[in-house]
Design a protein around this motif. Structure first.
Motif, mmCIF file in Angstrom:
data_model
loop_
_atom_site.group_PDB
_atom_site.id
_atom_site.type_symbol
_atom_site.label_atom_id
_atom_site.label_comp_id
_atom_site.label_asym_id
_atom_site.label_seq_id
_atom_site.Cartn_x
_atom_site.Cartn_y
_atom_site.Cartn_z
ATOM 1 N N GLY A 41 22.672 3.840 70.979
ATOM 2 C CA GLY A 41 23.849 3.001 70.759
ATOM 3 C C GLY A 41 24.952 3.235 71.768
ATOM 4 O O GLY A 41 26.058 2.737 71.609
ATOM 5 N N SER A 42 24.660 3.982 72.833
ATOM 6 C CA SER A 42 25.714 4.240 73.806
ATOM 7 C C SER A 42 25.874 3.077 74.781
ATOM 8 O O SER A 42 26.792 3.058 75.578
ATOM 9 C CB SER A 42 25.394 5.522 74.583
ATOM 10 O OG SER A 42 24.160 5.357 75.260
ATOM 11 N N GLY A 43 24.957 2.117 74.727
ATOM 12 C CA GLY A 43 25.075 0.954 75.603
ATOM 13 C C GLY A 43 24.164 1.016 76.810
ATOM 14 O O GLY A 43 24.262 0.207 77.720
ATOM 15 N N LYS A 44 23.213 1.971 76.823
ATOM 16 C CA LYS A 44 22.376 2.111 78.014
ATOM 17 C C LYS A 44 21.407 0.939 78.193
ATOM 18 O O LYS A 44 21.165 0.496 79.306
ATOM 19 C CB LYS A 44 21.637 3.455 78.020
ATOM 20 C CG LYS A 44 20.820 3.777 76.791
ATOM 21 C CD LYS A 44 20.334 5.216 76.872
ATOM 22 C CE LYS A 44 19.316 5.542 75.794
ATOM 23 N NZ LYS A 44 19.782 5.268 74.420
ATOM 24 N N SER A 45 20.898 0.408 77.078
ATOM 25 C CA SER A 45 20.011 -0.754 77.205
ATOM 26 C C SER A 45 20.781 -1.986 77.657
ATOM 27 O O SER A 45 20.274 -2.799 78.429
ATOM 28 C CB SER A 45 19.308 -1.043 75.877
ATOM 29 O OG SER A 45 18.441 0.021 75.566
ATOM 30 N N THR A 46 22.014 -2.096 77.183
ATOM 31 C CA THR A 46 22.876 -3.199 77.625
ATOM 32 C C THR A 46 23.107 -3.100 79.130
ATOM 33 O O THR A 46 22.994 -4.091 79.848
ATOM 34 C CB THR A 46 24.235 -3.142 76.894
ATOM 35 O OG1 THR A 46 23.986 -3.173 75.497
ATOM 36 C CG2 THR A 46 25.121 -4.298 77.287
ATOM 37 N N LEU A 47 23.387 -1.883 79.579
ATOM 38 C CA LEU A 47 23.611 -1.669 81.007
ATOM 39 C C LEU A 47 22.371 -2.082 81.809
ATOM 40 O O LEU A 47 22.462 -2.746 82.838
ATOM 41 C CB LEU A 47 23.955 -0.198 81.262
ATOM 42 C CG LEU A 47 24.179 0.209 82.724
ATOM 43 C CD1 LEU A 47 25.316 -0.589 83.350
ATOM 44 C CD2 LEU A 47 24.470 1.703 82.838
ATOM 45 N N LEU A 48 21.198 -1.726 81.293
ATOM 46 C CA LEU A 48 19.950 -2.058 81.983
ATOM 47 C C LEU A 48 19.749 -3.573 82.044
ATOM 48 O O LEU A 48 19.336 -4.119 83.069
ATOM 49 C CB LEU A 48 18.765 -1.394 81.270
ATOM 50 C CG LEU A 48 17.502 -1.273 82.119
ATOM 51 C CD1 LEU A 48 17.664 -0.199 83.177
ATOM 52 C CD2 LEU A 48 16.290 -0.980 81.252
ATOM 53 N N ARG A 49 20.045 -4.259 80.934
ATOM 54 C CA ARG A 49 19.892 -5.725 80.913
ATOM 55 C C ARG A 49 20.854 -6.376 81.889
ATOM 56 O O ARG A 49 20.533 -7.382 82.526
ATOM 57 C CB ARG A 49 20.116 -6.264 79.504
ATOM 58 C CG ARG A 49 18.923 -6.039 78.573
ATOM 59 C CD ARG A 49 18.974 -6.990 77.394
ATOM 60 N NE ARG A 49 20.152 -6.772 76.571
ATOM 61 C CZ ARG A 49 20.201 -5.882 75.571
ATOM 62 N NH1 ARG A 49 19.144 -5.168 75.275
ATOM 63 N NH2 ARG A 49 21.306 -5.727 74.883
ATOM 64 N N ILE A 50 22.050 -5.799 82.015
ATOM 65 C CA ILE A 50 23.025 -6.354 82.957
ATOM 66 C C ILE A 50 22.552 -6.110 84.392
ATOM 67 O O ILE A 50 22.664 -6.982 85.254
ATOM 68 C CB ILE A 50 24.433 -5.769 82.683
ATOM 69 C CG1 ILE A 50 24.997 -6.416 81.428
ATOM 70 C CG2 ILE A 50 25.356 -5.981 83.883
ATOM 71 C CD1 ILE A 50 26.317 -5.868 80.968
ATOM 72 N N LEU A 51 21.986 -4.934 84.650
ATOM 73 C CA LEU A 51 21.436 -4.649 85.984
ATOM 74 C C LEU A 51 20.339 -5.657 86.325
ATOM 75 O O LEU A 51 20.231 -6.128 87.446
ATOM 76 C CB LEU A 51 20.863 -3.232 86.037
ATOM 77 C CG LEU A 51 21.863 -2.078 86.091
ATOM 78 C CD1 LEU A 51 21.140 -0.735 85.940
ATOM 79 C CD2 LEU A 51 22.631 -2.099 87.399
ATOM 80 N N ALA A 52 19.520 -5.990 85.307
ATOM 81 C CA ALA A 52 18.403 -6.907 85.535
ATOM 82 C C ALA A 52 18.866 -8.354 85.685
ATOM 83 O O ALA A 52 18.216 -9.155 86.344
ATOM 84 C CB ALA A 52 17.406 -6.806 84.386
ATOM 85 N N GLY A 53 19.995 -8.664 85.056
ATOM 86 C CA GLY A 53 20.452 -10.053 85.072
ATOM 87 C C GLY A 53 20.015 -10.823 83.844
ATOM 88 O O GLY A 53 20.184 -12.034 83.772
ATOM 89 N N THR A 54 19.422 -10.127 82.875
ATOM 90 C CA THR A 54 19.034 -10.772 81.626
ATOM 91 C C THR A 54 20.275 -11.111 80.810
ATOM 92 O O THR A 54 20.295 -12.049 80.039
ATOM 93 C CB THR A 54 18.120 -9.832 80.806
ATOM 94 O OG1 THR A 54 17.026 -9.467 81.628
ATOM 95 C CG2 THR A 54 17.611 -10.485 79.558
#
Lengths: 215, 256
Positions: A41-54
């Protein structure tokens, strides 16, 4: 190389707004495997999706030089009623790859046997993850974005994944988000920690570990 | 951001994928796509001919009805498919290459191709059956069909945009569309209606598209009140609104 500047992301929740990413500016070095540690829940998956452009950030800009993968990991993005093979064909097409090459590589890498030609909805979660991983390895990217490899398959399969990344470390890099220091250690030479929406970067994984454990 | 080539690749891949999921592995779906409209035409034609339908001077009832029902179905099905296009394939937005609009474009294209093939078969069948293969203007008929499809796609796109803001849209719209069949000149030419009623009907852009199909097909059929620019205006306005909503909704969609 991926460069983030001033990335903000806020999710509305029932108890008001939650700031997931708070003004993050960071430049991921080229050809360097970077781990991003964070609690659930720290936002790491969100960060990854933003890096990907999803996913789009609320504000800030992302500059990507070279090709960047989709967020690899959970085996999302498959159509359950289509077979593993058909799903591979689709992804090969949207990335403009040679369809037969991608299908052949994935079949061999994922080792699903007959299941490769059966609907994905009949797969176990481990099989889905293997398909997802094999498929992402079949497409050549400059940067692979990986979400929690620890969840993928048994130790033999894990070794194969590690070997696959090693084989292409000449031209590709990996960015891994994980809650496990063990995962990050086995793949990455650099590490960052995501905490309270801020990204803290360390030149060595050990330093990052001390910081991560201290919280 | 991304090139037209990427978008073309994505739409092409989506089309192939949609074809497979839509028509199934055993390809019985193709037969069903033809069977359903053929049944509708037969049913309504039988009903109206026993009831003494006066279509228009010298026009066969079956031909008249099929020229109304098929373009109407094309509109309704395209709108329906486009409307549910994003929700049904939201998982694909996982790939950064795929944008919500691509999903709508692929669905509209598949529906258009399917319906045009079905229409060609049914219209051809009707012509063989009546023995009257005269067509006044193929261009006008095809134009009417295309307008009906484009009305469906732009309306579906608009509903797509709206459905992001309210879950009820996907329930409300099909319910609202059901009676539309009776107000779209499907069974009667607008020219045979009393002028007061006709003037109201002419606000419906579908009427113009359907009457164009007949006007181009039947010799001696003279649709005096149609204007192809009128449905075109609807298409442009609905597309513009749909695209604007899609842009505003993109963040919400991708979050999910």
């Amino acid at each position: 190389m991926i460069e983030l500047s001033g990335i903000n992301k806020i999710y509305p929740t029932t108890s008001g707004h939650k700031v997931v990413l708070d003004d993050i500016s960071f430049s991921f070095p080229a050809q360097t495997n970077v781990g991003i540690l964070g609690r659930n829940g720290s936002g790491k998956s969100t960060l990854l999706r933003i890096l990907a452009g999803t996913e789009e950030p609320d504000s800030g800009t992302i500059v990507r030089r070279g090709t960047v993968s989709w967020p690899i990991g959970f085996g999302g993005g498959f159509n359950g009623s289509l077979s593993g093979e058909e799903n591979c064909r689709f992804v090969a097409r949207i990335y403009g790859q040679d369809v037969d090459e991608v299908v052949g590589f994935t079949a061999e890498f994922a080792e699903l046997g007959e299941y490769f030609y059966m609907p994905v909805k009949t797969y176990s979660s481990g099989m889905r993850a293997r398909l997802a991983f094999g498929l992402s390895m079949a497409v050549e990217f400059d940067a692979y974005l990986v979400d929690e490899v620890t969840a993928v398959g048994d130790s033999t399969f894990q070794d194969r994944c590690r070997q696959a990344f090693l084989d292409r470390s000449e031209r590709s890099s990996v960015i891994i988000v994980s809650h496990s220091i063990h995962t990050v250690k086995s793949y990455c030479e650099r590490c960052a920690v995501l905490r309270n929406g801020k990204l803290f970067y360390f030149n060595s994984v050990d330093e990052a570990e001390r910081f991560y454990e201290a919280a | 951001m991304r090139g037209a080539l990427t978008q073309l690749q994505v739409v092409h891949a989506l089309l192939l994928r949609e074809t497979k999921t839509r028509f199934g592995v055993n390809r019985l779906g193709y037969l069903w796509a033809l069977f359903e409209p053929a049944c509708l035409v037969t049913m309504f034609a039988a009903f109206y001919s026993s009831y003494g339908h006066v279509a228009s001077a010298g026009t066969n009832v079956v031909a008249f009805i099929s020229a109304g029902i098929l373009p109407f179905s094309l509109f309704r099905d395209t709108a329906g498919k486009c409307m549910s296009g994003i929700a049904a394939n939201a998982g694909l937005l996982f790939y950064p290459q795929v944008r919500p609009l691509d999903l709508v474009i692929a669905r509209a294209a598949l529906e258009f191709v399917t319906c045009v093939v079905v229409m060609a078969l049914v219209f051809g069948g009707v012509m063989l059956w009546t023995g009257d293969t005269n067509v006044v203007s193929v261009i006008e008929t095809v134009g009417g069909v295309t307008l009906a499809a484009a009305l469906g796609a732009s309306f579906g796109l608009l509903c797509c945009g709206l459905s992001v803001y309210s879950n009820n849209i996907e329930v409300i719209i099909p319910t609202l569309l059901r009676p539309l069949m009776w107000f779209s000149a499907v069974f009667h030419s607008v020219d045979t209606l009393p002028s007061g009623y006709r003037n109201i009907m002419l606000y419906n852009p579908l009427v113009h598209a359907i009457e164009m199909v007949r006007d181009g097909w039947f010799p001696g059929y003279n649709a005096r009140h149609i204007d192809p620019w009128y449905p075109l205006q609807w298409i442009l306005v609905m597309s513009f609104m749909g695209l604007t909503l899609e842009r505003a909704a993109r963040r919400r969609l991708e979050h999910g």
